[in-house]
Design a protein around this motif. Sequence first.
Motif, PDB file in Angstrom:
ATOM      1  N   ALA A   1       0.643  -1.176   0.003  1.00 26.02           N
ATOM      2  CA  ALA A   1       0.000   0.046   0.126  1.00 26.02           C
ATOM      3  C   ALA A   1       0.862   1.164  -0.002  1.00 26.02           C
ATOM      4  CB  ALA A   1      -0.986   0.015   1.213  1.00 26.02           C
ATOM      5  N   PRO A   2       0.403   2.284  -0.678  1.00 25.88           N
ATOM      6  CA  PRO A   2       1.438   3.472  -0.749  1.00 25.88           C
ATOM      7  C   PRO A   2       1.331   4.193   0.629  1.00 25.88           C
ATOM      8  CG  PRO A   2      -0.474   3.593  -2.260  1.00 25.88           C
ATOM      9  CD  PRO A   2      -0.931   2.499  -1.621  1.00 25.88           C
ATOM     10  N   LYS A   3       2.641   4.466   0.928  1.00 24.05           N
ATOM     11  CA  LYS A   3       3.300   4.760   2.287  1.00 24.05           C
ATOM     12  C   LYS A   3       4.489   5.500   2.232  1.00 24.05           C
ATOM     13  CE  LYS A   3       3.613   3.425   7.149  1.00 24.05           C
ATOM     14  NZ  LYS A   3       5.117   4.031   7.214  1.00 24.05           N
ATOM     15  N   ILE A   4       4.578   6.682   2.991  1.00 24.05           N
ATOM     16  CA  ILE A   4       6.000   7.173   3.217  1.00 24.05           C
ATOM     17  C   ILE A   4       6.327   6.691   4.483  1.00 24.05           C
ATOM     18  CG2 ILE A   4       6.955   9.482   3.777  1.00 24.05           C
ATOM     19  CD1 ILE A   4       5.249  10.895   1.941  1.00 24.05           C
ATOM     20  N   MET A   5       7.848   6.400   4.454  1.00 30.43           N
ATOM     21  CA  MET A   5       8.327   5.795   5.584  1.00 30.43           C
ATOM     22  C   MET A   5       8.244   6.749   6.832  1.00 30.43           C
ATOM     23  SD  MET A   5      10.327   6.925   3.125  1.00 30.43           S
ATOM     24  CE  MET A   5      12.110   7.774   2.872  1.00 30.43           C
ATOM     25  N   GLY A   6       8.095   6.190   7.825  1.00 35.25           N
ATOM     26  CA  GLY A   6       8.020   6.895   9.184  1.00 35.25           C
ATOM     27  C   GLY A   6       6.633   7.849   9.379  1.00 35.25           C
ATOM     28  N   LEU A   7       5.656   7.797   8.459  1.00 35.09           N
ATOM     29  CA  LEU A   7       4.468   8.551   8.630  1.00 35.09           C
ATOM     30  C   LEU A   7       3.165   7.403   8.504  1.00 35.09           C
ATOM     31  CD1 LEU A   7       5.095  11.525   6.233  1.00 35.09           C
ATOM     32  CD2 LEU A   7       5.250  11.584   8.814  1.00 35.09           C
ATOM     33  N   PRO A   8       2.048   7.876   9.096  1.00 31.54           N
ATOM     34  CA  PRO A   8       0.997   6.767   8.644  1.00 31.54           C
ATOM     35  C   PRO A   8       0.611   7.011   7.347  1.00 31.54           C
ATOM     36  CG  PRO A   8       0.561   8.621  10.513  1.00 31.54           C
ATOM     37  CD  PRO A   8       1.871   8.902   9.822  1.00 31.54           C
ATOM     38  N   ALA A   9       0.122   5.604   6.831  1.00 29.76           N
ATOM     39  CA  ALA A   9      -0.362   5.601   5.635  1.00 29.76           C
ATOM     40  C   ALA A   9      -1.545   6.296   5.335  1.00 29.76           C
ATOM     41  CB  ALA A   9      -0.976   4.207   5.358  1.00 29.76           C
ATOM     42  N   PRO A  10      -1.711   7.104   4.217  1.00 27.81           N
ATOM     43  CA  PRO A  10      -2.645   8.020   3.757  1.00 27.81           C
ATOM     44  C   PRO A  10      -3.750   7.334   3.285  1.00 27.81           C
ATOM     45  CG  PRO A  10      -1.059   8.045   2.048  1.00 27.81           C
ATOM     46  CD  PRO A  10      -0.681   7.170   3.138  1.00 27.81           C
TER      47      PRO A  10
END
Length: 825
Positions: free
Chosen positions: A553-562
Motif C-alpha cells: 500500500a502507498p506509504k511514506i516511511m515514518g508516517l501513517p499510511a494516507p
Amino acid sequence: MFLLLPAASLRAAVPTKPAERANLIGQPAALVVEPATLTLSGPRAMQQLVVTGRYTDGSLRDLTPLCDISADPVVVLAKGGFVLAAKNGTGALTIKAGGQTARVPITVKDLDKPQQVSFRHELVAVLNVGGCNAGACHGTPSGKNGFKLSLRGYDPEADYLQLTRDVFGRRSDRLEPEASLIYLKALGRIPHEGGQRFQANSIPARFMKGWLTEGLKDDVPNLPKVESVKILPGSRVAKAPSRFQQLAVMVKFSDGTIRDMTRLTNFSSSDSAVAEVANTGLVEFNQSGEVAILCRYLDIMETVRFTYLEPRPGFAWPNPVEHNYVDKHIFAKLKMLSIPPSDVCSDEEFVRRAFLDLCGILPTPDEVKAFVAEKDNDKDKTKGKRARLVDKLLARPEYADYWTLKWSDVLRSNRKTIQLKGIHVFQQWVRNHVTRNTGFDAVVRELLTANGSTFTNPPANYYRIARDPMNLAETTAQLFMGVRMQCAKCHNHPFERWTQNDYYSLAAFFAQVGRMPDKTQPPPVPGQPGGSEIIYSVRAGEVTQPRTGLVMAPKIMGLPAPTIAPGRPRRQALAEVMTSKDNTFFARSVVNRIWYHLNGKGIVDPVDDFRDSNPSANDELLDALAKDFVANKYDVRHLIRVIMTSRTYQLSAQTNDFNKDDNKYFSHAVTKLLPAEPLLDAICTATEVFEKFAGLPAGTRAVQLPDGEVNHPFLKTFGQPARELACECERESDSNLAQALQLINGPTVNDKLRAPANRVGKLLAKKLPDKEVLNELYLATLSRLPNAGEIEAALAHVAKNANKRSAWEDVHWALLNSKEFLFRH
C-alpha cells in the motif's frame, strides 16, 4: 553462582592500577545501577550492568569497568558488569566505587528447564556479530566459496536451508556438532578466508555450539516477535576525566519477556576519532566531540548519541555578538565544545563571498569599492549594510540563474533524457519559480502531480527522467527527504531503520503513472527519438514486495499510511503528505541543502544522507531552521536572508589555535574550490573576455547553460556533473592534476590573458599609473586592494620587463592561479 567473561580490548585497556582507576572514578555522590534488579530466567540468561556515578556538580560518569563488584559467594560472581546465570537461587551484587556502595538484588530461576536456542533470534544474531553474513563475506549476492547467506540475516528461512540442507548439509553435523564446518571455521580451527570470528568461550560461540548440539532445530511457528530494542543508559554528555561508557541492549519480545542481547548486538561508531566501541558494548572516548553509536540487533537499528567534553587549557569564551537564532545555536554548541569561533570576515571578503554564494558571479571593482565605503551604523546586524547587500543580490537575475542551475543539477535535467527542447522549457520553469520565490512546498507539489506534455508542461519531465516506480521512489526520497533508500531495494537498510517494505510502499505511489507519445509534438526527424511525451495517471498498477510477494500500500516511511479515496491519483496524496508539516524530513532536508550551498557543508553531511548513523552537527539549529522555514510558508529567500545575515555565515576563514581542527561545527568559514561554472564565469569577468558556447547567444554565462552536454573541456575538468544522479555528490569538488594543467597552461585561461581587448589591454590603453592598474586587477580578480608586499613585488616585476603587456599578463595570470581566487572563502 555467576560466571566471568573478559571485556574486549579497545585502543587503550581499562586501567588496572588503583591510582589510575581512582582518578577516573573521583568522588561520586551516589551510584545508580541499571537494571536496578535482575531476574535471570533459563540456562542462557545473561545481563550487562551499567553503573553510573552521580556527582555533586550534576555530571554523570560511567563507572562500569572501574567499580568493584562482588557477590554472595554461594550465589553470584561477576566481573566487568556482565552476568551469567549458573545456579537457581537468590542473592545480590554489591558494587563499590569512590566510597559509594550499591546493591542489586538477583533472582535466578529455571536453569534446569530446557531452552532451545532460537535460530532467528540467536543463531542469526551470532552470524551478524561474526560478520559472516556481511556484504564483504557470505552475505554478498553470490556468496563466498559456494556458501551464501542473506545479507545481515534479512531472510532467515533461506539461511536455515543453507546451513542445514545445502550441499547435503556438510556445513553442520548433527552427529558430531563440534566437527561442523561453520563452528570450526568460526573458531579458526581449520583454514578460513575470514579468519577466526569468535573465541571458544565467547557468548556467540556458546550459542552456535548450543544450536548445533540441540540438533539444528528450526524455530516454532509461534516464535515471539521482536517488539522493541532499548539501549541503556541512553544518550549522554560525558566530561573528562570520564573515558568509558558501557552500553546494555534490552530487547522486548511480543510475549512480554525482556532479554539482554548485548553480546549478540553489532556495535559501530559514526566517528572513531571521537569514540570507539568494542563488541561488548564498551565505548571508549578518544577526543572531544559528538558521536553516534550504532546498535543493531538482527534487523533493528538503534543509536545513542554521546557528547564528550575535555577541558582545553587557555580556553576562554569570547562572548561573540549573536545576530539571530542561527548564532544562538551555533555558539551554544561551540561554547560547550570549547571551540571559540573565528573573527568576523572583512567587508571585502563578505562582498566576494555573498556575490559568489548567491549569484555565482564576482562583484565588479566599483561594487566592491561602493560596499566597502558604505557606512554601517546599524546596531542590528540583520538590518545593516551586509543585510542590505543580501537583499539586493536576491533581487538580481543572476541569483535566479545560479539557483536554477543548482536545482537543475539534482533534478537531472539533461537532453539525453528529456530532449533539447525539454531541457530549455524545464530550465525556464525552474527559473520562473526561483524568480517569483514560489513557496518550495508548492514547487514540489507541482512537480510530483504533473501531468500532460513534457514540452508544454515542463514539470512533467520529472516522470520522463525517472521512468519506473523504484527509480522515482529513490529520487523523491533523496531529493525531498534527504534519505538514500537504494540499499532497501534488495534488503533492509544496513545503517538505518528503513526496510524493504518502506522502499516498496513509497514506490507504490508511482505505480500508476502512464506515458505515451505526444502526437502534437513530434520528433524533429520522423522515426527518430526526440519528441514529447504525455504523462498521465492510470487506474491500475501495483508494486509487489519481491521477497514476501505482498502488494504494498502507498506509504511514506515514518508516517501513517494516507487514506486515498477511490479514483484519486496516488501522486496527489503523495504530494500532500510529502509537503505537510507532519513530514519533518521535508523541511529539514530542504533547509539543510540550502545551508550547504551557502556554507559549503551541510549540517547533515552528506547533504542528502539523513540517518541516525549520520548525526547532524547541530540538531537544535536544524530544527530551528526547519521550523522557521515552515512558519514562513517555505520561503527560500527568507531562509537565505536569515542564514547570510547571521554572524556564523560572516565568520572569517582564518582559524585560531582552538578551531583550526574543526571541520564540522562551523566555527569558521569553509574554504572550497569554486564550482566549474562560477569559476569559468569568474575568469571571464576578471579578464573581460567572455566564453562562446556553440548554439547559444553571445554573452551566455556558464551558469546559464541548460545542461552539461555543451561538453566544454574546462567545465568537465572542474567537475560539471552529467546530471545522471539525484545527488550533490555528482559534482566533483576535489582538486586534481588536470585542473592544475588547465589553469597553468590551458587555452581557456591563457587565450583570455592574451586577448588584445581584455581587461589588461583596456587598462593599459588608458595609460593609467602602474599602481592604479594593479589596484584594478586586484579588485576585479580578488575583490580587494593589494597589500604593501604585493604592490612591491608586482610593480618590481613590471618595471624590470621591457614588454609591459607581457609583464601585466604575468601578474594577472598569478592572480587567477592563486588559491584566493580559485576558492570560496
